[in-house]
Design a protein around this motif. Structure first.
Motif, PDB file in Angstrom:
ATOM      1  N   UNK A   6     -91.775-140.869   6.301  1.00 21.20           N
ATOM      2  CA  UNK A   6     -90.967-140.788   5.085  1.00 21.20           C
ATOM      3  C   UNK A   6     -91.741-140.078   3.971  1.00 21.20           C
ATOM      4  N   UNK A   7     -93.014-140.429   3.831  1.00 17.93           N
ATOM      5  CA  UNK A   7     -93.852-139.764   2.833  1.00 17.93           C
ATOM      6  C   UNK A   7     -93.894-138.254   3.080  1.00 17.93           C
ATOM      7  N   UNK A   8     -94.098-137.851   4.323  1.00 20.24           N
ATOM      8  CA  UNK A   8     -94.199-136.426   4.608  1.00 20.24           C
ATOM      9  C   UNK A   8     -92.880-135.707   4.361  1.00 20.24           C
ATOM     10  N   UNK A   9     -91.766-136.384   4.642  1.00 18.48           N
ATOM     11  CA  UNK A   9     -90.470-135.755   4.374  1.00 18.48           C
ATOM     12  C   UNK A   9     -90.225-135.579   2.874  1.00 18.48           C
ATOM     13  N   UNK A  10     -90.616-136.569   2.044  1.00 18.69           N
ATOM     14  CA  UNK A  10     -90.374-136.400   0.600  1.00 18.69           C
ATOM     15  C   UNK A  10     -91.214-135.262   0.035  1.00 18.69           C
ATOM     16  N   UNK A  11     -92.423-135.086   0.576  1.00 12.91           N
ATOM     17  CA  UNK A  11     -93.246-133.975   0.094  1.00 12.91           C
ATOM     18  C   UNK A  11     -92.731-132.644   0.622  1.00 12.91           C
ATOM     19  N   UNK A  12     -92.163-132.654   1.809  1.00  9.94           N
ATOM     20  CA  UNK A  12     -91.493-131.449   2.301  1.00  9.94           C
ATOM     21  C   UNK A  12     -90.338-131.081   1.371  1.00  9.94           C
ATOM     22  N   UNK A  13     -89.580-132.086   0.956  1.00  7.13           N
ATOM     23  CA  UNK A  13     -88.487-131.840   0.011  1.00  7.13           C
ATOM     24  C   UNK A  13     -89.015-131.286  -1.307  1.00  7.13           C
ATOM     25  N   UNK A  14     -90.144-131.826  -1.804  1.00  6.09           N
ATOM     26  CA  UNK A  14     -90.739-131.317  -3.040  1.00  6.09           C
ATOM     27  C   UNK A  14     -91.136-129.851  -2.901  1.00  6.09           C
ATOM     28  N   UNK A  15     -91.702-129.497  -1.742  1.00  4.02           N
ATOM     29  CA  UNK A  15     -92.107-128.107  -1.517  1.00  4.02           C
ATOM     30  C   UNK A  15     -90.883-127.188  -1.490  1.00  4.02           C
ATOM     31  N   UNK A  16     -89.828-127.616  -0.802  1.00  3.63           N
ATOM     32  CA  UNK A  16     -88.608-126.802  -0.771  1.00  3.63           C
ATOM     33  C   UNK A  16     -87.999-126.679  -2.167  1.00  3.63           C
ATOM     34  N   UNK A  17     -88.046-127.758  -2.944  1.00  5.62           N
ATOM     35  CA  UNK A  17     -87.525-127.685  -4.311  1.00  5.62           C
ATOM     36  C   UNK A  17     -88.323-126.692  -5.138  1.00  5.62           C
ATOM     37  N   UNK A  18     -89.648-126.686  -4.941  1.00  9.00           N
ATOM     38  CA  UNK A  18     -90.507-125.737  -5.648  1.00  9.00           C
ATOM     39  C   UNK A  18     -90.125-124.293  -5.335  1.00  9.00           C
ATOM     40  N   UNK A  19     -89.617-124.072  -4.130  1.00 10.51           N
ATOM     41  CA  UNK A  19     -89.214-122.732  -3.705  1.00 10.51           C
ATOM     42  C   UNK A  19     -87.738-122.440  -3.981  1.00 10.51           C
ATOM     43  N   UNK A  72     -80.599-126.393   0.218  1.00 13.26           N
ATOM     44  CA  UNK A  72     -80.129-127.110   1.409  1.00 13.26           C
ATOM     45  C   UNK A  72     -81.278-127.750   2.178  1.00 13.26           C
ATOM     46  N   UNK A  73     -82.399-127.035   2.302  1.00 10.98           N
ATOM     47  CA  UNK A  73     -83.556-127.578   3.020  1.00 10.98           C
ATOM     48  C   UNK A  73     -84.173-128.742   2.257  1.00 10.98           C
ATOM     49  N   UNK A  74     -84.133-128.664   0.939  1.00 13.43           N
ATOM     50  CA  UNK A  74     -84.632-129.774   0.120  1.00 13.43           C
ATOM     51  C   UNK A  74     -83.801-131.023   0.364  1.00 13.43           C
ATOM     52  N   UNK A  75     -82.476-130.876   0.327  1.00 18.93           N
ATOM     53  CA  UNK A  75     -81.600-132.023   0.557  1.00 18.93           C
ATOM     54  C   UNK A  75     -81.808-132.620   1.941  1.00 18.93           C
ATOM     55  N   UNK A  76     -81.947-131.751   2.936  1.00 15.40           N
ATOM     56  CA  UNK A  76     -82.124-132.249   4.302  1.00 15.40           C
ATOM     57  C   UNK A  76     -83.406-133.082   4.406  1.00 15.40           C
ATOM     58  N   UNK A  77     -84.510-132.576   3.845  1.00 12.17           N
ATOM     59  CA  UNK A  77     -85.777-133.308   3.904  1.00 12.17           C
ATOM     60  C   UNK A  77     -85.685-134.622   3.132  1.00 12.17           C
ATOM     61  N   UNK A  78     -85.003-134.614   1.987  1.00 14.88           N
ATOM     62  CA  UNK A  78     -84.851-135.848   1.199  1.00 14.88           C
ATOM     63  C   UNK A  78     -84.056-136.900   1.984  1.00 14.88           C
TER      64      UNK A  78
END
Length: 485
Positions: A308-321, A325-331
């Motif tokens: 879960x931690x890794x997915x939220x940080x993946x979402x943060x990275x996608x949001x930064x970019x 859609x990829x941000x929402x999926x990771x969240x």
């Protein structure tokens, strides 16, 4: 050569910002100190030369890009400012290190000793450069190598081959050492990285001395685990007080030690925090590479909480970019993994910080960042608000994580600003100041200053915003890293 032409692009952004030359110079100097570039010393005459066409050296173009991006809530590239993007990495930046147990111990011992000695005079970090891009990602990918052949790491292999133990640490002493790491971690969460950083570095140096001797395989493994956790904590505390090159150095060495311990889950945590640092420095692509490496390397060993931690940080990275859609999926994946947590399953202490409050906090920041990346879209700001409110509510009930409480109050303030609610933003920020004066976290202080500056840029005449600025100036003076004890 012909005469330099005025930089009309930089001038246009500068005029739109409403900053004076002195204010821009002050912000450049502050940001340079935060990333360890202590050699940067800018003044109004230097800013004037940039506007007249002089191209500043690195890291100033990147700093200017970050400052204008934050000012306008959307990405302002270096090229948009009429500046040339130059490589900011140096060959000696020090992350491409041998994946060898003895060399890892020696490098950690040397670096921690230098940290303890040089930081007394404020010199730490001046000879380091932050590494990014391919120069960072490729060496980190070698973390995966042992898993490919299944062989033990070099020091553990030597222990299994019959080397006679000469070490002097007993079982109870090792237990106490491990419990000390837990205590340091609790202090950091409650009080910020500036209060006990030297104590952690000193303990790390002592453990490196222990690793100069030979032990039974299980003792060697536990010592490397402890070394990895102390080095990671030293990196995290350095990051918290704005010493980014030093933080990265400790993170890299921690990853090497985790590899020697055969601890894939903790290695994934280290890479996750390296990802977090890259998000903070607005390097979304590097952040994404690091978190994907963490996910791949721990795919068979990570608990639902770590996933879960890794997915939220993946979402943060996608949001930064700006990848919506990829941000929402990771969240969503982060939320799904968190629901899979079984309260009765044993988990290591180092992941216990990732609570429901942290899950909400990270996802709320992702939605807020999407608002910035999409021209201050109200859709994402409105989506962020209830999630951030939930995070703030949960952290208010948790006295052990005061820094996180403060950071999310600041996040709440930024969401209010996106919705043109300066009074509510100032109220949240004032609550964060109440905490900031009790702890020592330059990350908290910096975000408070940035949020206050953003509020002043849009709502300079609002009395609550004026009072917030006065209190920031009075109660949160510039941080002196020599205070980090």
């Amino acid at each position: 050569m012909g005469e330099k032409q005025p930089n009309e692009q930089l001038t246009a952004w500068f005029v739109r910002s409403g900053w004076s030359k002195g204010e821009l110079a002050r912000q450049v100097n502050r940001r340079a100190r935060q990333i360890g570039a202590s050699h940067v010393s800018t003044d109004t005459s230097r800013v004037r030369r940039w506007l007249d066409g002089e191209c500043p050296r690195e890291p100033i173009p990147k700093i200017l890009s970050d400052l204008f991006s934050e000012r306008f809530g959307s990405l302002v590239n270096i090229e948009d400012l009429g500046l040339r993007a130059t490589v900011q990495l140096t060959p000696g930046s020090g992350v491409d290190l041998p994946w060898s147990g003895p060399q890892t111990v020696q490098l950690l011992s040397d670096y921690s000793r230098s940290d303890l000695m040089l930081n007394r005079r404020g010199f730490l970090g001046t000879s380091l450069a932050l590494t990014a891009g391919t120069a960072l990602i490729e060496p980190m990918q070698r973390w995966l190598a042992p898993a490919a052949n299944g062989r033990p790491t070099p020091i553990l292999a030597a222990a299994r081959e019959g080397a006679q133990p000469t070490g002097r640490i007993s079982g109870p002493e090792l237990d106490l050492l491990e419990s000390t790491v837990v205590m340091f971690r609790q202090w950091d969460a409650q009080n910020g990285g500036g209060l006990r950083r030297k104590a952690v570095v000193g303990q790390l140096h002592e453990v490196c001395d222990l690793l100069q001797e030979s032990y039974a395989p299980e003792v060697t493994r536990r010592l490397f685990q402890t070394t990895a956790q102390l080095a990671h904590l030293a990196g995290w505390m350095s990051y918290d007080i704005g010493m980014h090159p030093s933080a990265q150095k400790y993170y890299v060495l921690a990853l090497h030690a985790a590899k020697e311990a055969g601890d894939r889950p903790f290695g994934a945590l280290i890479l996750s925090d390296m990802c977090r640092q890259m998000i903070h420095l607005n390097r979304g692509n590097d952040a994404l590479e690091l978190i994907h490496l963490a996910q791949y390397g721990s795919r068979d060993t990570a608990t639902p909480r770590t996933q879960s931690l890794m997915h939220v940080l993946e979402a943060r990275a996608y949001a930064n970019l700006g990848e919506v859609n990829k941000c929402y999926r990771a969240a969503r994946l982060a939320e799904d993994s968190f629901r899979d947590i079984n309260a009765g399953d044993p988990e290591p202490d180092w992941i216990s910080f990732f609570s429901e409050a942290e899950l909400n906090a990270e996802n709320a920041h992702s939605y807020r960042d999407l608002s910035y990346q999409t021209g201050r879209s109200q859709t994402y700001a409105l989506q962020s608000q209830p999630v951030m409110e939930r995070a703030v509510e949960l952290f208010s009930q948790d006295p052990g994580h005061q820094r996180s409480y403060a950071l999310n109050l600041i996040g709440m303030a930024s969401v209010h600003l996106l919705q043109n609610e300066p009074e509510a933003a100032a109220a949240s920020a004032q609550q964060a100041v109440d905490i900031a004066v009790r702890i020592r976290s330059e990350r908290v202080n910096t975000r408070l200053r940035k949020t206050t500056e953003a509020a002043l840029g849009e709502f300079r005449d609002v009395s609550e915003v004026k009072r917030l600025r006065e209190r920031i100036d009075q109660d949160l003076p510039e941080f002196n890293r020599q205070q980090a004890v």
